[in-house]
Design a protein around this motif. Structure first.
Motif, mmCIF file in Angstrom:
data_model
loop_
_atom_site.group_PDB
_atom_site.id
_atom_site.type_symbol
_atom_site.label_atom_id
_atom_site.label_comp_id
_atom_site.label_asym_id
_atom_site.label_seq_id
_atom_site.Cartn_x
_atom_site.Cartn_y
_atom_site.Cartn_z
ATOM 1 N N THR A 114 0.841 -1.206 0.000
ATOM 2 C CA THR A 114 0.000 0.000 0.000
ATOM 3 C C THR A 114 0.870 1.249 0.000
ATOM 4 O OG1 THR A 114 -1.800 -1.158 1.128
ATOM 5 C CG2 THR A 114 -1.792 1.237 1.285
ATOM 6 N N LYS A 132 -7.298 14.257 5.539
ATOM 7 C CA LYS A 132 -8.476 14.525 6.377
ATOM 8 C C LYS A 132 -8.557 13.463 7.480
ATOM 9 C CE LYS A 132 -13.293 15.838 5.763
ATOM 10 N NZ LYS A 132 -14.465 15.688 4.888
ATOM 11 N N ASN A 133 -8.504 12.223 7.057
ATOM 12 C CA ASN A 133 -8.390 11.100 7.987
ATOM 13 C C ASN A 133 -7.306 10.207 7.412
ATOM 14 O OD1 ASN A 133 -10.736 11.502 9.838
ATOM 15 N ND2 ASN A 133 -11.858 11.381 7.934
ATOM 16 N N PRO A 134 -6.399 9.685 8.243
ATOM 17 C CA PRO A 134 -5.322 8.857 7.694
ATOM 18 C C PRO A 134 -5.851 7.533 7.146
ATOM 19 C CG PRO A 134 -5.261 8.829 10.090
ATOM 20 C CD PRO A 134 -6.296 9.836 9.703
ATOM 21 N N LEU A 135 -5.044 6.902 6.300
ATOM 22 C CA LEU A 135 -5.337 5.554 5.811
ATOM 23 C C LEU A 135 -4.830 4.574 6.862
ATOM 24 C CD1 LEU A 135 -5.899 3.311 3.724
ATOM 25 C CD2 LEU A 135 -3.740 3.882 2.650
ATOM 26 N N ILE A 136 -5.716 3.724 7.373
ATOM 27 C CA ILE A 136 -5.339 2.811 8.450
ATOM 28 C C ILE A 136 -5.494 1.360 8.008
ATOM 29 C CG2 ILE A 136 -5.920 2.035 10.803
ATOM 30 C CD1 ILE A 136 -6.850 4.898 11.374
ATOM 31 N N ILE A 137 -4.464 0.548 8.272
ATOM 32 C CA ILE A 137 -4.528 -0.892 7.994
ATOM 33 C C ILE A 137 -4.291 -1.617 9.312
ATOM 34 C CG2 ILE A 137 -3.487 -2.819 6.729
ATOM 35 C CD1 ILE A 137 -2.593 -0.704 4.644
ATOM 36 N N ARG A 138 -5.132 -2.592 9.608
ATOM 37 C CA ARG A 138 -5.074 -3.259 10.910
ATOM 38 C C ARG A 138 -5.337 -4.751 10.737
ATOM 39 N NH1 ARG A 138 -9.482 -1.981 15.769
ATOM 40 N NH2 ARG A 138 -9.366 -4.049 16.689
ATOM 41 N N ASN A 170 -2.660 13.310 0.185
ATOM 42 C CA ASN A 170 -4.002 12.915 -0.247
ATOM 43 C C ASN A 170 -4.866 12.426 0.918
ATOM 44 O OD1 ASN A 170 -3.596 13.528 -2.970
ATOM 45 N ND2 ASN A 170 -2.713 11.518 -3.395
ATOM 46 N N TYR A 171 -4.278 11.633 1.794
ATOM 47 C CA TYR A 171 -5.014 11.123 2.961
ATOM 48 C C TYR A 171 -4.747 12.054 4.143
ATOM 49 C CZ TYR A 171 -5.255 6.743 0.284
ATOM 50 O OH TYR A 171 -5.470 5.813 -0.683
ATOM 51 N N PRO A 186 -7.716 5.198 17.257
ATOM 52 C CA PRO A 186 -7.749 3.955 16.456
ATOM 53 C C PRO A 186 -6.809 2.859 16.979
ATOM 54 C CG PRO A 186 -7.520 5.872 15.015
ATOM 55 C CD PRO A 186 -7.478 6.390 16.428
#
Lengths: 302, 302
Positions: free
Chosen positions: B103, B271-277, B268-269, B251
Motif C-alpha cells: 500500500t 483529512k483522515n489517515p489511511l489505516i490498515i489493521r 491525499n489522505y 484507532p
C-alpha cells in the motif's frame, strides 16, 4: 489539447456534445493504448462499454452501474476486456481511493478465500451515525449532514441504503461469488412515511416522527455499552445491511467524521480480520483514486 | 524434487549443507526466472544478495537485515536488481502478510507524499500492552506473553523495541526518505537493571521492580480516559518509539490479542489517515505473505 487553455477552447467550441459521435471519433482515431475515463454516474456511457472495450480501449471509472447490473453483464465486461487485451478498472467503486478493491483482488489472487465481509461503505451514513453518538435528534443530524454537503440533494438516496448495497455487491462479486443486488436484504432506517414524502421539505417534517424510535434504539444500545451503527455484512451466502448495536470497543465503533471501514475475514486472515479504514468519499479523493487506476494501466502497458 | 517425498530425500542425502556451494550451483544451473526465497533471520545469506541479483535471480524474503543496514547498501540492492532486471520483494518485513508495504509503494508511485507514519508493528508489544488493560502486573503480562510463545526466547529482544524500530526504518525508506537506524529514538520500556540482567530468569526477577512504575503510568493514563501504548512515529524528519497515553477512542486503543496497526497521513489522505489493521505475526501468516511475493514476481514474469 493544451492543458493551459482547455477551458477557453471548450467554451469557444461550436461542436455540440454528442456521446455517439465522441465514441465513433475515438474509435476512428485508433490511438494506441487509449483509456476512456467515465466520470459520470449514469448509464448513458455504460451502455457503450462493451463496444469501447471491443475497440481495444481500456476503461477507468468510479461509476458503479456496470458492476451492479446482472451478474451476466458483469461477466460479459470482463470477458470482453480479456479477449481484446485491455483493462477495466474501478478501484474507486468502493470507499473511493482507499485500497479496498485492490486488496481484495490480491487476497483472491493469492488463492485465499473470503469467509466474511463487513463494512461501513457510505460516508454519509457513517457521518450520521457517528454524529448520533453526541446528539439525540436523528432528524437534526440528517439536516446537519445535508447542510455540510455530505448527503445527496435528496438525503433519502443515502438513507435508503441502496448505494451501500451496491458496494457490498461489488465486493461479493470480486470475491468470486456470483450474486445479485436483489438478494441483498436492506433493513429500513427510516419509516415509509418519510421515505415516500413528496418533497425533501416534507421528508424532513416526516423524519421528526422517526426521532423517538431511533433515540430509544440508541439509549437501549447505550445501556448495553454499545453504539448504533448501520453495517453491511456478507457471510455464508447471505448479504444484509442492518442497523445494529455494536460494542464500544468494536473496530467500527470509533469512526470519526465520514470515515469508511471494511473488514475481511478469510481463510488466511482468520484470527483477526484484515481491516482498512479512512476517508472514503469526496471529489478530490476520488480523483486521486481514478488517477491511480490510470497509472496502473499505464504501468501495465509500459 | 518431488513434493511427496522431499523429507525422506533430504534426510537420506549425504550432501552437507553449504551456502557458498548452494549459491554457486544455483548460478551454474542458470534456470530462467529463478527466485531465491531467504527464510533465515540472519545475515549469512544477505551477504550474498548482490551476487545473487547480479546472476539475474530474484529474491523474496521476510528477513529485515538487508533493508536496515546503511542507506547506501539499501540503495545498492535496488540499483543492482534494476540493472539486472530482477525483483527484490520483502512485503512481510513489516506487519507480516498485511498489505502495508504494498500500500505504501502504491501511495508513493501515485505521486503522493508521506506526512506522518504511526504504528504498532510488534505483535509481542501489542499483546503486552493490550493485556495490560485487564491486568495490573506488567511482569506477569510479559510472562504470559512468553508462555504463549508470543515473545522471543529472551523477551528483552522484543522489549528493547529494536525490531519495531527496524520496521519503522523500512517504512520511512520506502517513503523515499533517506534515513538511518541510529536516528530513530527509542524510549526505554524497562529499567537498565532488567535489560542488563545476566539470565532470562534474573531478568524476570528484576522486571518486578518495574511493575510499580508502569502501574502508576497506567493509572495516570486511566485518569485521563486513556490507555498506555508503545507507538512508532515518523513526522517532520523525526522518528521515535515511545510509551504514550492514547485516548480510549484512538484507532490504536482497541486492538485485540497481538494485532498490528499502521496509519499513513499523506497529502491525499490528510483529512483522515489511511489505516490498515490485522494479524501481523505468525509463521503461517508470514508464509502466506512470502507466497504472495513469489506470485507477484511470477505474474510480472509471465
Amino acid at each position: 489539447i493544451e492543458i493551459s487553455n482547455w477551458k477557453e477552447k471548450l467554451n469557444s467550441s461550436t461542436t455540440e456534445s454528442n456521446l455517439e459521435k465522441f465514441i465513433n471519433q475515438m474509435k476512428l482515431m485508433q490511438f494506441p493504448n487509449s483509456i476512456l475515463v467515465d466520470c459520470t454516474a449514469n448509464d448513458s456511457v455504460v451502455k457503450h462499454y462493451l463496444e469501447i472495450l471491443k475497440a481495444s480501449i481500456s476503461i477507468v471509472t468510479p461509476n458503479k452501474i456496470a458492476n451492479t447490473q446482472s451478474y451476466d453483464s458483469y461477466l460479459a465486461i470482463r470477458e470482453t476486456a480479456k479477449k481484446h487485451n485491455v483493462q477495466f478498472k474501478y478501484g474507486t467503486n468502493v470507499c473511493s481511493a482507499l485500497p479496498v478493491i485492490s486488496t481484495l483482488n490480491d487476497i483472491i489472487s493469492n488463492g485465499d478465500e473470503i469467509i466474511k465481509i463487513e463494512g461501513i461503505f457510505s460516508g454519509t451514513l457513517s457521518f450520521i451515525f457517528n454524529s448520533l453518538k453526541e446528539k439525540d435528534s436523528f432528524s437534526e443530524v440528517v439536516k446537519i449532514a445535508k447542510e455540510k454537503g455530505y448527503t445527496e440533494p435528496d438525503p433519502r438516496d443515502d438513507l435508503s441504503g441502496l448505494d451501500m448495497a451496491r458496494k457490498l455487491l461489488i465486493l461479493i462479486r470480486e470475491s468470486g461469488i456470483p450474486f445479485e443486488l436483489k438478494n441483498i436484504h436492506v433493513d429500513k432506517i427510516i419509516s415509509d412515511d418519510a421515505q415516500n414524502a413528496k418533497t425533501v421539505d416534507e421528508f424532513f417534517t416526516k423524519l421528526k416522527e422517526d426521532d423517538k424510535r431511533i433515540l430509544e434504539l440508541k439509549n437501549k444500545a447505550r445501556q448495553n455499552n454499545c453504539v448504533l451503527s448501520f453495517i453491511a455484512k456478507y457471510e455464508n451466502g447471505e448479504a444484509r445491511l442492518s442497523l445494529v448495536e455494536i460494542d464500544k470497543n468494536h473496530p467500527f465503533a470509533n469512526l470519526h467524521d465520514s470515515e469508511n471501514i471494511v473488514s475481511f475475514t478469510t481463510k488466511n486472515y482468520w484470527k483477526n480480520p484484515l481491516i482498512i479504514r479512512g476517508q472514503g468519499a469526496g471529489a478530490d479523493f476520488t480523483a486521486v483514486g481514478i488517477l491511480s487506476d490510470v497509472l496502473r494501466i499505464s504501468n501495465y502497458l509500459s
